[in-house]
Design an enzyme around this catalytic site. Structure first.
Site: not given
Ligand code: ZN
Ligand code: NAG
Ligand code: NAG
Ligand code: NAG
Length: 596
Positions: A95, A143, A492
């Site tokens: 991740d 995510s 992100h």
């Molecule tokens: Zn994240």
């Protein structure tokens, strides 16, 4: 069979050219030379014609055969194969790990081991492709949408847990695998209710609804129990709110009790984990939750090895348990293993925490390769990330003068703790209402003991005294500046991420640059499972099904739909520049929205 017909049609339409020309044509196709001599006795000529005719027939058959063979090998590449034998699939998710996380960690590893610059991480040696990560609502995914692309092979909006943009559930590869007779598992270092694991075994409209996700993951949803093994953190969403110290549930439901009622064996500590004997002592189904929320970063966990199991220990236990439990089955298992907190280290902009998370992932990657090497069942491991986090750069311009071409792994090597750990200790210390002088002393000690930094400035210490709410980011920045590690965001980025596999041949479909949904396509195709049938079942069984929310209001079993205009809604951010470019000061006094 495709390919056969056009060849025969072409052949029939070329009757004027004669067999000899056919022979030449075939020679061109097969690369064999033809003879062109004309003179000789008539009988020789006759037999030569017969010979050529026979050759032409054989060659034509050969060409057709090769064409069909080629076509079916292309079909195998591009269409759903129908696996007949027993198969295991291990899907690893790193991740928030972008390509720069690998450069950072590789250089750190070389520095720490005194290794030459040619030395690679294990994962480096298994690169096969890249994944493009955008979601349906933004060029930058979260995510939830990222994992929905893997589990459902569908693009959805940021925040979606295996639901489509129209808020309908989409069946997941794990659910379909369970229906087809595979055993299934999830291994993570974050909360088991966090977005990535949730997307394989739950369906909610907003990822924040982790209470509801916990209920669904133990089987309280239209499909019943679909996961056979779960190892990770996130206990607090399973404990009733009466458990004041450890619960983060909004209601009084006891999800551990519910899990047990649904057959789960439950363990919640290191002693329980050790009794699993590396997998030999596992009785499925199993729910193992080893932390109230996230398991600590590896850089901190290794000092508390007697409290929390590591990612590779959990992964090895899961692989052994699932492999033994399917020993006499004609179906294997599907296991998802997530290096969950590489992402968190990116959010925190903490390079020291990050390199240890990536090394732990690399170690787990090695464990999986070793398992595959020693296990007889046909299997493949595919590893990828849902997105990059932090906009990480192994470079940082510290001053307005022209930048130096340098970044330094040594400050990372001096750190024995994460910024998160130091900030947590500081927050706990503040409860005792210390004076500013005491705070400053505490901070200086924490910087020296936790980071191995001795050249801290008075300004750095004073800022930590004055602005405790952003202590986490301030601590992390001390290491980032000294190592000249750059970050462009606490969120992100849209960078493409790498795809790795234990077997590039088995994962041919993922070689090269792909949309993240193609990773999802690969998973279901490798297992040969019918995910669409699960979608259908979910929609039928879930139609009109409601549950009560925290206020007792009846809502869809997938929870409330995000309010339009909320940050994680379904609006499309791609084309809408809003004119926001001015510099803003840190919002002092409000809690930082770290995490996710
Ligand atoms: Zn994240
Ligand atoms: C626990 O949840 C119930 C609803 O299920 C609520 O009525 C109660 O006030 C909550 N208790 C605490 C301590 O938050
Ligand atoms: C690392 O720690 C050592 C002492 O253990 C110290 O001498 C050195 O300056 C530190 N390195 C950095 C980059 O802070
Ligand atoms: C529940 O009620 C409270 C108080 O009226 C409100 O603030 C909250 O938004 C409600 N929650 C939901 C999920 O509707």
């Amino acid at each position: 069979m495709p390919g056969q017909r056009p060849l025969l049609l072409n052949r029939a339409s070329s009757d004027i050219s004669g067999d000899r020309d056919i022979a030449e044509e075939d020679a061109l196709l097969t690369g064999r030379p033809t003879q062109r001599t004309a003179s000789g006795p008539r009988s020789w000529k006759f037999w030569r014609e017969v010979g050529l005719f026979v050759w032409a027939v054989i060659a034509t058959t050969l060409v057709i055969f090769l064409a069909v063979l080629y076509q079916s090998s292309q079909d195998a590449k591009h269409h759903r194969p129908h696996p007949t034998g027993k198969r295991n699939l291990i899907f690893m998710v790193s991740d928030g790990m972008g390509p720069t996380s690998l450069s950072l960690t590789r250089s750190f590893m070389q520095f720490q081991n005194g290794a030459p610059f040619g030395e690679q991480l294990v994962i480096d040696q298994h690169l096969i492709g890249q994944s493009r990560t955008r979601s349906s609502s933004s060029l930058i995914t979260d995510s939830a949408a990222g994992a929905t692309a893997f589990s459902c092979a569908k693009k959805s909006y940021n925040g979606a847990i295996s639901v489509t943009p129209d808020h309908e559930p989409c069946g997941t590869v794990l659910e379909a695998a369970k229906k087809a007779g595979y055993l299934t598992g999830l291994v993570v270092t974050t909360r088991i209710t966090d977005a990535t694991p949730a997307c394989f075994a739950a369906h909610v409209n907003m990822r924040q609804e982790e209470d509801r996700i916990a209920e669904q993951m133990v089987g309280d949803f239209p499909l019943g129990r679909v996961v056979d093994l779960m190892l990770g953190g996130g206990r607090c969403h399973f404990l009733p709110n009466s458990t004041v110290e450890s619960s983060c549930r909004a209601d009084g439901r006891d999800i551990v009790e519910l899990a047990k009622k649904n057959g789960f064996n439950y363990i919640d500590d290191r002693a329980g984990f050790d009794k699993l004997k590396g997998g030999a002592g596992v009785e499925l189904p199993l729910l193992g939750l080893f932390a109230d929320t996230d398991i600590p970063y590896e850089i901190d966990r290794r000092n508390e090895n007697d409290v929390y199991p590591s990612l590779h220990e959990m992964a090895e236990t899961a692989m052994k348990a699932l492999s033994e439990a399917t020993r006499d089955s004609d179906k294997g298992f599907f296991l998802m293993i997530e290096g969950s907190r590489i992402d968190h280290a990116g959010h925190h902009n903490d390079p020291a925490a990050q390199v240890h998370e990536v090394l732990a992932y690399d170690k787990t990657f090695t464990s999986v390769l070793n398992f595959l090497k020693n296990d007889k069942t046909e299997a493949v491991m595919v590893s990828t990330s849902d997105h990059e986090t932090g906009g990480l750069a192994t470079a940082r311009q510290l001053h307005t003068t022209y930048p130096e071409y340098a970044w330094y792994p040594s400050p990372l090597a001096n750190a024995t703790h994460s910024a998160e750990h130091l900030a947590l200790q500081y927050a706990k210390y503040l409860i005792s209402s210390p004076s500013d002088e005491q705070k400053a002393n505490f901070i200086r000690d924490s910087i020296r003991d936790g980071f191995g930094i001795y050249d801290y400035t008075d300004a750095e210490v004073k800022n930590l005294v004055d602005e405790p709410l952003t202590a986490l980011y301030q601590y992390a920045d001390m290491i980032s500046r000294r190592s000249q590690t750059g970050w462009s965001t606490h969120g992100h980025s849209a960078a493409d991420v790498n795809i790795y596999s234990s077997d590039p041949k088995a994962a041919t479909a993922l070689v090269g640059n792909h949309e993240n949904t193609e990773v999802g396509d690969f998973l279901r195709e490798y297992l040969g499972v019918d995910v669409d049938a699960v979608t259908e079942e979910l929609r039928q069984k879930g139609a009109g099904l409601t549950v009560s929310d925290v206020n007792g209001t009846q809502v869809s079993w997938m929870g409330n739909i995000p309010v339009e205009g909320q940050r994680l809604d379904g609006q499309n951010h791609v084309a809408s520049y809003g004119g926001d470019f001015k510099k803003r000061h840190l919002q002092h006094g409000s809690a930082c929205d770290c995490g996710n």
